[in-house]
Design a protein around this motif. Structure first.
Motif, mmCIF file in Angstrom:
data_model
loop_
_atom_site.group_PDB
_atom_site.id
_atom_site.type_symbol
_atom_site.label_atom_id
_atom_site.label_comp_id
_atom_site.label_asym_id
_atom_site.label_seq_id
_atom_site.Cartn_x
_atom_site.Cartn_y
_atom_site.Cartn_z
ATOM 1 N N GLY A 126 -6.060 -2.852 -1.923
ATOM 2 C CA GLY A 126 -7.063 -3.649 -1.227
ATOM 3 C C GLY A 126 -8.447 -3.032 -1.242
ATOM 4 O O GLY A 126 -8.713 -2.080 -1.975
ATOM 5 N N TYR A 127 -9.324 -3.577 -0.405
ATOM 6 C CA TYR A 127 -10.755 -3.242 -0.452
ATOM 7 C C TYR A 127 -11.215 -2.323 0.676
ATOM 8 O O TYR A 127 -12.384 -1.963 0.718
ATOM 9 C CB TYR A 127 -11.582 -4.524 -0.429
ATOM 10 C CG TYR A 127 -11.488 -5.317 -1.713
ATOM 11 C CD1 TYR A 127 -12.496 -5.241 -2.666
ATOM 12 C CD2 TYR A 127 -10.378 -6.098 -2.003
ATOM 13 C CE1 TYR A 127 -12.417 -5.950 -3.855
ATOM 14 C CE2 TYR A 127 -10.285 -6.820 -3.188
ATOM 15 C CZ TYR A 127 -11.299 -6.740 -4.103
ATOM 16 O OH TYR A 127 -11.220 -7.438 -5.289
ATOM 17 N N ASP A 128 -10.341 -1.972 1.614
ATOM 18 C CA ASP A 128 -10.730 -1.068 2.692
ATOM 19 C C ASP A 128 -10.907 0.344 2.122
ATOM 20 O O ASP A 128 -9.941 0.963 1.654
ATOM 21 C CB ASP A 128 -9.645 -1.073 3.782
ATOM 22 C CG ASP A 128 -10.032 -0.199 4.971
ATOM 23 O OD1 ASP A 128 -11.093 0.459 4.913
ATOM 24 O OD2 ASP A 128 -9.268 -0.169 5.954
ATOM 25 N N ARG A 158 -7.944 -1.366 -6.384
ATOM 26 C CA ARG A 158 -8.197 -2.475 -5.448
ATOM 27 C C ARG A 158 -7.069 -3.504 -5.506
ATOM 28 O O ARG A 158 -6.710 -4.096 -4.488
ATOM 29 C CB ARG A 158 -9.531 -3.143 -5.777
ATOM 30 C CG ARG A 158 -10.737 -2.304 -5.380
ATOM 31 C CD ARG A 158 -12.037 -3.104 -5.508
ATOM 32 N NE ARG A 158 -13.182 -2.224 -5.329
ATOM 33 C CZ ARG A 158 -13.856 -1.674 -6.337
ATOM 34 N NH1 ARG A 158 -13.503 -1.930 -7.584
ATOM 35 N NH2 ARG A 158 -14.874 -0.871 -6.112
ATOM 36 N N ARG A 159 -6.524 -3.707 -6.675
ATOM 37 C CA ARG A 159 -5.414 -4.667 -6.782
ATOM 38 C C ARG A 159 -4.165 -4.164 -6.077
ATOM 39 O O ARG A 159 -3.324 -4.949 -5.637
ATOM 40 C CB ARG A 159 -5.111 -4.947 -8.263
ATOM 41 C CG ARG A 159 -6.181 -5.773 -8.950
ATOM 42 C CD ARG A 159 -5.778 -6.130 -10.370
ATOM 43 N NE ARG A 159 -6.750 -7.044 -10.972
ATOM 44 C CZ ARG A 159 -6.711 -8.360 -10.837
ATOM 45 N NH1 ARG A 159 -5.747 -8.911 -10.128
ATOM 46 N NH2 ARG A 159 -7.620 -9.122 -11.400
ATOM 47 N N ARG A 180 0.830 -1.211 0.000
ATOM 48 C CA ARG A 180 0.000 0.000 0.000
ATOM 49 C C ARG A 180 0.863 1.258 0.000
ATOM 50 O O ARG A 180 0.645 2.197 -0.778
ATOM 51 C CB ARG A 180 -0.917 0.011 1.231
ATOM 52 C CG ARG A 180 -2.056 -0.981 1.170
ATOM 53 C CD ARG A 180 -2.886 -0.886 2.435
ATOM 54 N NE ARG A 180 -4.045 -1.762 2.394
ATOM 55 C CZ ARG A 180 -4.909 -1.896 3.386
ATOM 56 N NH1 ARG A 180 -4.730 -1.214 4.510
ATOM 57 N NH2 ARG A 180 -5.936 -2.715 3.275
#
Length: 321
Positions: free
Chosen positions: A266-268, A262-263, A4
């Motif tokens: 992530g999804y948060d 998202r890749r 991230r």
């Protein structure tokens, strides 16, 4: 976590590099050091032209990319559909049609076009929800209904264009996405409404995370699903509408960027929403810069480049579904 952070750093650096490249490249070229030396210098004609024409265009592209990308994240959360995008399901074309209607028949209300564009986008969003809902939302049915709504508003807009030459100038500026001749007034408009929308979107990140749950599960913990959907959809429409008002209709940004984001992070949604804004700003600024430089003195609109990339991407996602 490292991925991230690395993604944030990489996209931020690429955005800064693209901003500098975009500012110094085009019909007026300046070297890197020459540009920064002239940035605060008065009386430099080349710098004055860049300051009045190129920099407003760049800022509009950055805000439009951020707004459309975050709008896509919010719509995909509300509709639980990875294919949702304001440009595909008719929200942008609904906003553009109402904006064109107001400009054509009520020019005195021009300063209120952001509000009317929001109303047009909200109406299109309501139609998509209402016509595709049948004991739940089918992803494929929602997209098909959205494409039909988009075609309807696009057809109405083209009908307006056929009315006469007096409407063509305003029409082309609405339905197109050529960012030329954007002014500091446009920057003020998109910066004001865009910042409000982006802040509201980030404030709603926890609700977006909860919408991943099934409705029954979310309600069992006291979460008001319908109210959350309504507010998040309203912010998504606001972001899409203000982009249409200033930058025109640009499709596929809200589809392409969230999937890439998202890749990477992530999804948060606490992390996803600001990263999507950064990535969207980078992609639209890059598309606009390439569009005005690769075939200069001609220009390829950013919307055209995004359609060339986004169309095959949508087909890929549909086949995957």
């Amino acid at each position: 976590m490292r991925k991230r952070i690395a993604s944030y750093v990489m996209v931020s650096l690429l955005l800064v590099v693209t901003i500098v490249y975009s500012a110094t490249t085009g019909s007026i070229k300046m070297g890197f050091f020459e540009f920064f030396g002239a940035l605060f210098e008065q009386g430099n004609s080349q710098m004055e032209a860049i300051r009045d024409l190129r920099i407003p265009r760049m800022i509009v592209a950055i805000f439009a990319g951020a707004a459309l990308s975050v709008s896509g994240v919010l719509l995909q959360s509300v509709m639980r559909n990875p294919l949702a995008d304001a440009g595909i399901i008719g929200i942008s074309s609904g906003a553009a049609f109402v904006q064109l209607f107001i400009i054509s028949f009520f020019p005195a209300l021009f300063f209120m076009t952001p509000l009317f564009a929001f109303m047009g986008g909200a109406f299109a969003c309501f139609l998509v929800f209402a016509l595709s809902w049948k004991s739940g939302l089918s992803p494929l049915k929602l997209i098909l209904v959205g494409i039909a709504i988009n075609a309807m508003f696009t057809g109405l807009t083209e009908a307006f264009i056929s009315f006469g030459g007096s409407l063509n100038v305003s029409a082309s500026s609405v339905i197109g996405s050529n960012l030329t001749m954007r002014t500091w007034s446009d920057v003020s408009t998109i910066a004001t409404y865009g910042t409000i929308g982006l802040v509201l979107a980030f404030a709603l990140y926890s609700w977006c995370n909860l919408l991943v749950l099934q409705d029954k599960t979310a309600k069992s913990i006291g979460f008001h699903v319908a109210r959350a959907r309504l507010l998040i959809a309203a912010v998504a429409v606001l972001l899409a509408a203000i982009s249409v008002v200033v930058a025109g209709v640009i499709s596929f940004v809200g589809l392409l960027v969230p999937h890439i984001a998202r890749r990477l992070v992530g999804y948060d949604h606490k992390v996803l929403i600001p990263f999507t804004a950064l990535l969207g700003a980078l992609i639209i600024l890059l598309a606009d810069t390439l569009g005005r430089t690769i075939v200069a003195p001609l220009e390829i609109p950013a919307s055209t480049l995004m359609a060339i990339i986004g169309g095959p991407f949508l087909i890929f996602l549909l086949r995957k579904e």
